[in-house]
Design an enzyme around this catalytic site. Structure first.
Site, PDB file in Angstrom:
ATOM      1  N   LYS A 173       0.873  -1.181   0.000  1.00  0.00           N
ATOM      2  CA  LYS A 173       0.000   0.000   0.000  1.00  0.00           C
ATOM      3  C   LYS A 173       0.901   1.219   0.000  1.00  0.00           C
ATOM      4  CE  LYS A 173      -2.371   1.283   3.717  1.00  0.00           C
ATOM      5  NZ  LYS A 173      -3.555   1.507   4.576  1.00  0.00           N
TER       6      LYS A 173
HETATM    7  C1  R5P Z   1      -2.455   5.137   8.422  1.00  0.00           C
HETATM    8  O1  R5P Z   1      -1.240   5.019   8.237  1.00  0.00           O
HETATM    9  C2  R5P Z   1      -3.284   3.973   8.170  1.00  0.00           C
HETATM   10  O2  R5P Z   1      -2.370   2.909   7.911  1.00  0.00           O
HETATM   11  C3  R5P Z   1      -4.275   3.971   7.061  1.00  0.00           C
HETATM   12  O3  R5P Z   1      -4.581   2.604   6.831  1.00  0.00           O
HETATM   13  C4  R5P Z   1      -3.768   4.493   5.739  1.00  0.00           C
HETATM   14  O4  R5P Z   1      -3.232   5.757   5.841  1.00  0.00           O
HETATM   15  C5  R5P Z   1      -4.957   4.499   4.741  1.00  0.00           C
HETATM   16  O5  R5P Z   1      -5.936   5.346   5.230  1.00  0.00           O
HETATM   17  P1  R5P Z   1      -6.176   6.788   4.544  1.00  0.00           P
HETATM   18  O6  R5P Z   1      -6.850   6.521   3.211  1.00  0.00           O
HETATM   19  O7  R5P Z   1      -7.065   7.510   5.529  1.00  0.00           O
HETATM   20  O8  R5P Z   1      -4.836   7.425   4.384  1.00  0.00           O
END
Ligand code: R5P
Length: 261
Positions: A173
């Site tokens: 991710k």
């Molecule tokens: C933060 O680091 C979390 O891992 C979230 O899973 C990640 O940032 C994805 O969430 P968002 O779309 O709110 O950034």
């Protein structure tokens, strides 16, 4: 790859090769962040449009009914809070693989902070969890959370994503950026994009669309869904971009039309 790993990955990545992951793990370092104050009430109406839920173990146990039928990607790294300015995201293992198995997860997620002074700690923790997870056929999603002061450009994200893959991640991710296809081209495992801080829904849908066009297999989005003026409308629109090839314009129309229903 063993049958079990393939089976778990098939729960995460759908038959069309894409996925909508709903990230609600923010509490592990942000506490009751806006939109997740009552996590159960926020998440329930969104689940029908998500392929995967990404919580912490505490959120899962305290907010999500055990009969919920959705694959779980469990956040297993942590160790700092948003109050820790200098050491933010200096993370280690905060959930054992035994507890992840007890929770019947389909994958686990761990952040690496490439480029930060403490990068080594996060990378060694990451590889330890990979060894343990893979022992039980559980895939690991690397979260290349972009540390403060580090670029979100293709060069940096390509470095971080490729490192994660080389170290053994099953999926990565990362964040969307200009020339994102260069990040995809240099990463041998599937990539999903985080949404990042809340931006206008129209822009978030365009970002998701552009990421798919550049080769991402989907999203692992949180704030841009649960902090939306209409979270259900937004996840429906994101799902349409990811699985129904909606253009940003079509998806935004879908988002707006949901409010009227
Ligand atoms: C933060 O680091 C979390 O891992 C979230 O899973 C990640 O940032 C994805 O969430 P968002 O779309 O709110 O950034």
């Amino acid at each position: 790859m063993d049958w079990g790993m393939k089976n778990r990955l098939s729960r995460i990545i759908k038959k069309d090769g894409h996925t909508v992951m709903l990230a609600v793990d923010h509490g592990y370092f942000m506490g009751p962040t806006t939109g997740l104050e009552k996590l159960d009430e926020t998440v329930k109406p969104l689940l029908p449009y998500a392929d995967v839920l990404m919580p912490t173990r505490g959120a899962l146990r305290n907010y999500i009914p055990p009969e919920t039928d959705i694959p779980i990607c469990l956040r297993v790294s942590g160790g700092t809070s948003i109050l820790n300015e200098t050491n933010l995201l200096h993370e280690g293992i905060v959930c054992s693989i035994e507890d992840a198995i007890r929770l019947n997860v389909s994958a686990v997620a761990f952040s690496i902070l490439v480029g930060q002074p403490f990068e080594r700690d996060t990378i060694l923790g990451f590889t330890q969890i990979i060894d343990e997870a893979n022992r039980y056929g559980i895939p690991v999603l690397a979260v290349t959370a972009v540390g403060r002061g580090l670029g979100k450009d293709a060069k940096y994200l390509s470095l971080a994503s490729r490192m994660a893959a080389e170290l053994g991640a099953s999926m990565v991710k990362t964040y969307y950026c200009k020339d994102f296809e260069k990040v995809v081209e240099t990463c041998p495992v599937p990539i999903v994009i985080a949404g990042g801080k809340k931006i206008p829904e129209k822009d978030a849908l365009e970002m998701a669309y552009n990421a798919l066009q550049a080769g991402a297999i989907g999203v692992d989005m949180g704030r841009n869904i649960f902090q939306s003026t209409d979270p259900v409308g937004m996840i429906k629109a994101v799902n349409a971009v990811v699985h129904k090839k909606y253009t940003p314009k079509e998806a935004y129309e879908l988002f707006k039309s949901n409010k009227k229903t």
